[in-house]
Design an enzyme around this catalytic site. Sequence first.
Site, short mmCIF file in Angstrom:
data_model
loop_
_atom_site.label_atom_id
_atom_site.label_comp_id
_atom_site.label_asym_id
_atom_site.label_seq_id
_atom_site.Cartn_x
_atom_site.Cartn_y
_atom_site.Cartn_z
N LYS A 13 84.25 -64.24 -10.63
CA LYS A 13 82.99 -64.99 -10.73
C LYS A 13 83.00 -65.94 -11.93
O LYS A 13 82.68 -67.12 -11.80
CB LYS A 13 81.79 -64.03 -10.88
CG LYS A 13 81.64 -63.03 -9.74
CD LYS A 13 80.44 -62.12 -9.93
CE LYS A 13 80.53 -61.18 -11.12
NZ LYS A 13 81.60 -60.18 -11.06
N ARG A 88 71.78 -58.02 -10.13
CA ARG A 88 72.68 -56.89 -9.92
C ARG A 88 71.95 -55.67 -9.37
O ARG A 88 72.58 -54.64 -9.15
CB ARG A 88 73.30 -56.49 -11.26
CG ARG A 88 74.68 -57.07 -11.54
CD ARG A 88 75.11 -56.59 -12.92
NE ARG A 88 76.52 -56.49 -13.07
CZ ARG A 88 77.30 -57.42 -13.64
NH1 ARG A 88 76.79 -58.53 -14.06
NH2 ARG A 88 78.58 -57.21 -13.78
N ARG A 127 93.03 -58.61 -18.08
CA ARG A 127 92.10 -59.67 -18.51
C ARG A 127 91.99 -59.72 -20.03
O ARG A 127 91.92 -58.70 -20.70
CB ARG A 127 90.71 -59.41 -17.91
CG ARG A 127 89.62 -60.29 -18.53
CD ARG A 127 88.41 -60.42 -17.65
NE ARG A 127 87.57 -59.25 -17.62
CZ ARG A 127 86.42 -59.19 -16.94
NH1 ARG A 127 86.02 -60.22 -16.22
NH2 ARG A 127 85.72 -58.09 -16.95
N ARG A 161 88.06 -56.77 -23.55
CA ARG A 161 86.74 -56.13 -23.49
C ARG A 161 86.87 -54.61 -23.40
O ARG A 161 87.70 -54.10 -22.66
CB ARG A 161 85.96 -56.66 -22.28
CG ARG A 161 85.37 -58.03 -22.53
CD ARG A 161 84.84 -58.69 -21.28
NE ARG A 161 84.04 -57.80 -20.45
CZ ARG A 161 83.43 -58.20 -19.33
NH1 ARG A 161 83.54 -59.45 -18.93
NH2 ARG A 161 82.72 -57.35 -18.63
N ARG A 172 81.87 -48.95 -13.51
CA ARG A 172 81.35 -50.25 -13.07
C ARG A 172 81.50 -50.44 -11.57
O ARG A 172 80.63 -51.03 -10.93
CB ARG A 172 82.06 -51.37 -13.83
CG ARG A 172 81.59 -51.43 -15.29
CD ARG A 172 82.57 -52.14 -16.17
NE ARG A 172 82.63 -53.56 -15.89
CZ ARG A 172 83.70 -54.31 -16.15
NH1 ARG A 172 84.79 -53.77 -16.66
NH2 ARG A 172 83.67 -55.59 -15.89
P1 ADP Z 1 84.43 -61.60 -13.06
O1 ADP Z 1 83.65 -62.65 -13.82
O2 ADP Z 1 84.04 -61.55 -11.61
O3 ADP Z 1 84.40 -60.24 -13.70
P2 ADP Z 1 86.84 -63.02 -14.02
O4 ADP Z 1 86.58 -64.43 -13.64
O5 ADP Z 1 86.69 -62.64 -15.43
O6 ADP Z 1 85.95 -62.05 -13.06
O7 ADP Z 1 88.30 -62.65 -13.50
C1 ADP Z 1 88.84 -61.35 -13.72
C2 ADP Z 1 90.32 -61.46 -14.11
O8 ADP Z 1 91.08 -61.87 -12.98
C3 ADP Z 1 90.62 -62.49 -15.20
O9 ADP Z 1 91.70 -61.98 -15.97
C4 ADP Z 1 91.02 -63.74 -14.42
O10 ADP Z 1 91.91 -64.56 -15.17
C5 ADP Z 1 91.72 -63.14 -13.21
N1 ADP Z 1 91.49 -63.88 -11.95
C6 ADP Z 1 90.36 -64.52 -11.55
N2 ADP Z 1 90.50 -65.03 -10.29
C7 ADP Z 1 91.76 -64.68 -9.90
C8 ADP Z 1 92.52 -64.93 -8.68
N3 ADP Z 1 91.99 -65.59 -7.64
N4 ADP Z 1 93.77 -64.42 -8.64
C9 ADP Z 1 94.30 -63.72 -9.68
N5 ADP Z 1 93.64 -63.46 -10.84
C10 ADP Z 1 92.39 -63.95 -10.94
P1 ADP Z 2 81.89 -58.42 -14.85
O1 ADP Z 2 81.70 -59.82 -14.37
O2 ADP Z 2 83.27 -58.11 -15.27
O3 ADP Z 2 81.30 -57.42 -13.92
P2 ADP Z 2 79.81 -59.02 -16.81
O4 ADP Z 2 80.33 -59.75 -17.97
O5 ADP Z 2 79.05 -59.78 -15.78
O6 ADP Z 2 81.01 -58.21 -16.17
O7 ADP Z 2 78.86 -57.83 -17.30
C1 ADP Z 2 79.25 -56.94 -18.31
C2 ADP Z 2 78.17 -55.91 -18.53
O8 ADP Z 2 76.96 -56.56 -18.97
C3 ADP Z 2 77.74 -55.10 -17.31
O9 ADP Z 2 78.61 -54.01 -17.03
C4 ADP Z 2 76.35 -54.64 -17.75
O10 ADP Z 2 76.42 -53.58 -18.71
C5 ADP Z 2 75.82 -55.89 -18.46
N1 ADP Z 2 75.13 -56.77 -17.50
C6 ADP Z 2 75.51 -58.03 -17.14
N2 ADP Z 2 74.66 -58.55 -16.25
C7 ADP Z 2 73.72 -57.58 -16.01
C8 ADP Z 2 72.58 -57.50 -15.17
N3 ADP Z 2 72.25 -58.53 -14.34
N4 ADP Z 2 71.85 -56.36 -15.19
C9 ADP Z 2 72.18 -55.35 -16.00
N5 ADP Z 2 73.24 -55.34 -16.82
C10 ADP Z 2 74.02 -56.45 -16.84
#
Ligand code: ADP
Ligand code: ADP
Length: 219
Positions: A13, A88, A127, A161, A172
């Site tokens: 995302k 969420r 990551r 992280r 998660r």
């Molecule tokens: P999210 O915001 O949904 O948690 P991230 O954008 O941080 O996800 O992506 C999670 C990890 O996967 C990061 O290390 C990113 O560089 C990698 N990543 C994102 N998209 C892809 C993809 N299409 N293929 C392989 N790795 C990816």
């Molecule tokens: P990822 O994209 O890898 O799932 P985020 O960076 O979006 O992680 O979120 C990290 C953490 O921040 C979540 O696990 C939660 O603890 C908190 N968080 C983020 N967005 C929300 C939300 N909309 N509601 C509640 N907690 C949130």
Amino acid sequence: MNVILLGPPGSGKGTQAKRLEERYGIRHLATGDMFRAVTASGSELGLRVKSIMDSGQLVPDDITIEMLAARIGEPDCRGGFILDGFPRTVPQAEALDAMLAQRHLGLNHVILIEVDDAALIDRLSGRFTCARCGASYHERYNRPRFEGVCDVCGSREFIHRLDDRPEAVAARFQVYRRQTEPILPSYRERGILRVVDGMAGIDEVTQQIEMILGPVSPA
Ligand code: ADP
Ligand code: ADP
Ligand code: ZN
């Protein structure tokens, strides 16, 4: 244009939202990034939020909704926004509908990025993120263009992280299944939910999303 990017942790995302922000000129609003900024402040709220985040649980709805509502009211969001990590929970999705209605705004698209669990684990374990701007990289799939320097902001400081450790990742995934997936049926019924194959490479996923969002409208 107002868009929601949905998907499990690690589905890409943040990576996609940063690209779409640049291409479409709409604001990337990531509640996770906002909460990480709150934790960095060292305030009492920050400490509370940090312990919730590190364990992989969700920050309470009232805090989250209030923060997001304030943010979308700011002037830089007038041209549209991409929500990454919000809503969420079902109450958050309902609150979003109410805040959009109040501002006479609509939701153009809800895009679900689907990725297998095994690939998610692989992505989260490799990551690393920029300590300054939160841009996310991967040890194997997405390294910065210049080694050790953030593509987006030029910072040389990166972090792993705490919630990307295996114990928190398991929590998660469970939170996503139990609390976030139940928001999908309502978007599906309204005909605005679109699914993209997040197993594809980063560029291909961007292309799939751009097919849905359509051509960039002239300024
Ligand atoms: P999210 O915001 O949904 O948690 P991230 O954008 O941080 O996800 O992506 C999670 C990890 O996967 C990061 O290390 C990113 O560089 C990698 N990543 C994102 N998209 C892809 C993809 N299409 N293929 C392989 N790795 C990816
Ligand atoms: P990822 O994209 O890898 O799932 P985020 O960076 O979006 O992680 O979120 C990290 C953490 O921040 C979540 O696990 C939660 O603890 C908190 N968080 C983020 N967005 C929300 C939300 N909309 N509601 C509640 N907690 C949130
Ligand atoms: Zn950066």
